[in-house]
Design an enzyme around this catalytic site. Structure first.
Site, PDB file in Angstrom:
ATOM      1  N   HIS A 253       0.823  -1.211   0.000  1.00  0.00           N
ATOM      2  CA  HIS A 253       0.000   0.000   0.000  1.00  0.00           C
ATOM      3  C   HIS A 253       0.856   1.261   0.000  1.00  0.00           C
ATOM      4  CE1 HIS A 253       0.196   1.412   4.283  1.00  0.00           C
ATOM      5  NE2 HIS A 253       0.354   0.139   4.576  1.00  0.00           N
TER       6      HIS A 253
ATOM      7  N   ASP B  12       6.125   3.001   6.720  1.00  0.00           N
ATOM      8  CA  ASP B  12       4.879   2.251   6.607  1.00  0.00           C
ATOM      9  C   ASP B  12       3.997   2.988   5.610  1.00  0.00           C
ATOM     10  OD1 ASP B  12       2.555   0.795   6.934  1.00  0.00           O
ATOM     11  OD2 ASP B  12       2.110   1.562   8.939  1.00  0.00           O
TER      12      ASP B  12
ATOM     13  N   GLU C 270      -5.192   1.643   2.585  1.00  0.00           N
ATOM     14  CA  GLU C 270      -4.995   0.542   3.530  1.00  0.00           C
ATOM     15  C   GLU C 270      -5.159   1.016   4.962  1.00  0.00           C
ATOM     16  OE1 GLU C 270      -2.647  -2.145   6.237  1.00  0.00           O
ATOM     17  OE2 GLU C 270      -2.460   0.003   5.866  1.00  0.00           O
ATOM     18  N   GLU C 271      -4.688   2.228   5.250  1.00  0.00           N
ATOM     19  CA  GLU C 271      -4.669   2.713   6.627  1.00  0.00           C
ATOM     20  C   GLU C 271      -6.063   3.016   7.180  1.00  0.00           C
ATOM     21  OE1 GLU C 271      -2.239   2.505   8.461  1.00  0.00           O
ATOM     22  OE2 GLU C 271      -0.365   2.733   7.345  1.00  0.00           O
TER      23      GLU C 271
ATOM     24  N   HIS D  52       3.961   4.048  13.023  1.00  0.00           N
ATOM     25  CA  HIS D  52       2.974   5.129  13.087  1.00  0.00           C
ATOM     26  C   HIS D  52       3.482   6.324  13.888  1.00  0.00           C
ATOM     27  CE1 HIS D  52      -0.963   3.093  11.597  1.00  0.00           C
ATOM     28  NE2 HIS D  52       0.098   2.678  10.918  1.00  0.00           N
TER      29      HIS D  52
END
Length: 349
Positions: A65, A175, A205-206, A316
Site C-alpha cells: 500500500h 509504513d 490501507e490505513e 505510526h
C-alpha cells in the site's frame, strides 16, 4: 546499504506525501519506476496502480500500500486554528510539537502543532490523556489569511526527512513506502516469470484495506503475496514475547495479524525458499492490526495468501526505522519466491 540499494528512490518515496484516498504524488513516482519494468500498467477508480508482467494463465498479485497516515481539515475556527480528522491510526501522544504541511488547492502551507508550556498547566491538565480531537494546527497567520488559503477537506501530513542512522533508515511513511520500494526493486530483478505477476501499489490501507479489497475483486488472483511493515518492539520495556520481530534478523514471514491467518502452505513455501536461498528470515505473529493480506485473501472467494513483512521500530510515528539488511532480505525472498512459482503448487487445505 548494499551497492544496489537505491536509497534515492526510498527517500523520494518516503518523503512524498499521500494520505488515504489522495496518494497521487506517490502513485506518480511508482508509475515512473514501474512502467519500464512491466508489460502493461493501469490504474483504477480507487487509485490502485497495477503493473503486470508475464502471460501465464496463473495470476499472482504482489501488493504494497502507498498511503500514509495523516489528517483532513474538518474545521477552521474563528482564530484561524485548524481542527483535524485523523486518516489512519495516530497515537495522540506523539503529535505535540510537530511540524506539518497543509496541502491546499493553491499549494502547500507550512504549519505546526504546538504544545502548551508546562509552566501554565494545572496538575489535572498535565495528567490528562491526549486525544487527536484536541490537536490544533497553527499556521502563523491571522484568521482572515487562513480562511483565504485553507478549506475544510484540505489534507495535513507530518514533516520529516528520511535519514540514515547507523544501519537504519528512519523517517515518516516507511509504513508502507519501504514495501513499495521492495516491490519496485523486485520488479527490476524479475525476468520471464512462468506466471503472470501483478505488482499492485494499493490505496486506503490505513483506513480499512479498502483499495486491496476492491482490487481483489477486479483481479481475482490465484495467489497473493502482500508486503507491509510490522512491529519490532525490540527496545527497552518489552519482554521477548512482546517484540513480534527484531531488526537485523531478516524478512518477516507473516503467520497472522488482526486481519488474516495466512495460508500455511504459502508461508511454509516462503520459509523453504528462504532456507534454500540462505535468506535471513523470522516469523511474525502480530496480535493486532490489519494488512492488505486480509483485504485480498477473501474478497473474491477463497484465495491462498501469504505476506512478507519489513520489521519496523516506532510504527505510526515520524521516526519509523528499518534495518537495511532486512529490506534486502525482503527483496531477495520475494524475487526467489516469484522466480520459483510456476502455478503448480497446491495451496488448497
Amino acid at each position: 546499504m548494499t551497492d544496489d540499494f537505491d536509497d534515492d528512490l526510498l527517500v523520494a518515496l518516503t518523503e512524498a506525501r499521500g494520505v488515504p484516498g489522495y496518494e497521487d504524488r506517490v502513485r506518480a513516482l511508482v508509475r515512473e519506476e514501474l512502467e519500464p519494468r512491466v508489460d502493461r500498467i493501469r490504474s483504477d477508480a480507487m487509485g490502485n496502480l497495477v503493473g503486470s508482467v508475464g502471460s501465464g494463465e496463473y495470476d499472482v498479485v504482489v501488493a504494497a500500500h502507498m498511503d500514509e497516515i495523516g489528517f483532513m481539515v474538518r474545521h477552521v475556527d474563528d482564530d484561524g486554528f485548524l481542527e483535524l480528522d485523523a486518516l489512519g491510526g495516530w497515537d495522540p501522544r506523539i503529535l505535540r510539537a510537530q511540524r506539518v504541511t497543509v496541502h491546499t488547492d493553491d499549494g502547500d502551507v507550512p504549519g505546526l502543532i504546538g504544545s502548551a508550556p508546562p509552566h501554565t498547566l494545572s496538575e489535572e491538565e498535565r495528567e490528562k490523556q491526549p486525544d487527536v480531537d484536541d490537536v490544533h494546527v497553527d499556521l502563523g497567520l491571522d484568521a482572515e489569511a487562513v480562511s483565504e488559503r485553507v478549506s475544510v477537506g484540505d489534507l495535513v501530513t507530518v514533516d520529516q526527512t528520511t535519514e540514515r542512522v547507523g544501519e537504519f533508515v528512519t523517517g515518516k511513511a516507511l509504513d508502507n513506502r519501504v514495501s513499495v520500494f521492495a516491490m519496485l526493486e523486485a520488479a527490476k530483478r524479475l525476468e520471464n516469470p512462468d506466471v503472470t505477476v501483478h505488482f499492485a501499489a494499493t490505496t486506503q490501507e490505513e483506513v480499512g484495506l479498502r483499495g486491496a479489497e476492491a482490487l481483489g475483486v477486479d483481479l481475482d488472483p490465484d495467489l497473493v503475496v502482500a508486503l507491509d511493515t510490522t512491529v519490532a518492539n525490540d527496545v527497552p520495556g518489552f519482554e521477548p514475547g512482546e517484540q513480534v520481530t527484531r531488526l537485523g534478523e531478516g524478512a518477516g514471514i507473516k503467520l497472522k495479524d488482526g486481519s488474516v491467518i495466512t495460508n500455511h502452505k504459502v508461508h511454509r513455501r516462503l520459509r523453504a525458499v528462504a532456507e534454500d536461498g540462505d535468506i535471513d528470515h523470522q516469523f511474525e505473529v502480530l496480535p493486532a492490526g490489519g494488512t492488505d493480506t486480509g483485504g485480498l485473501q477473501r474478497t473474491s472467494g477463497a484465495t491462498p495468501a501469504g505476506a512478507i513483512s519489513v520489521p519496523t521500530r516506532y510504527l505510526h510515528t515520524p521516526t519509523e526505522s528499518v534495518h537495511v539488511d532486512d529490506v534486502d532480505a525482503v527483496v531477495d525472498l520475494l524475487v526467489a519466491f516469484l522466480d520459483s512459482e510456476d502455478g503448480s503448487h497446491d495451496y488448497t487445505l
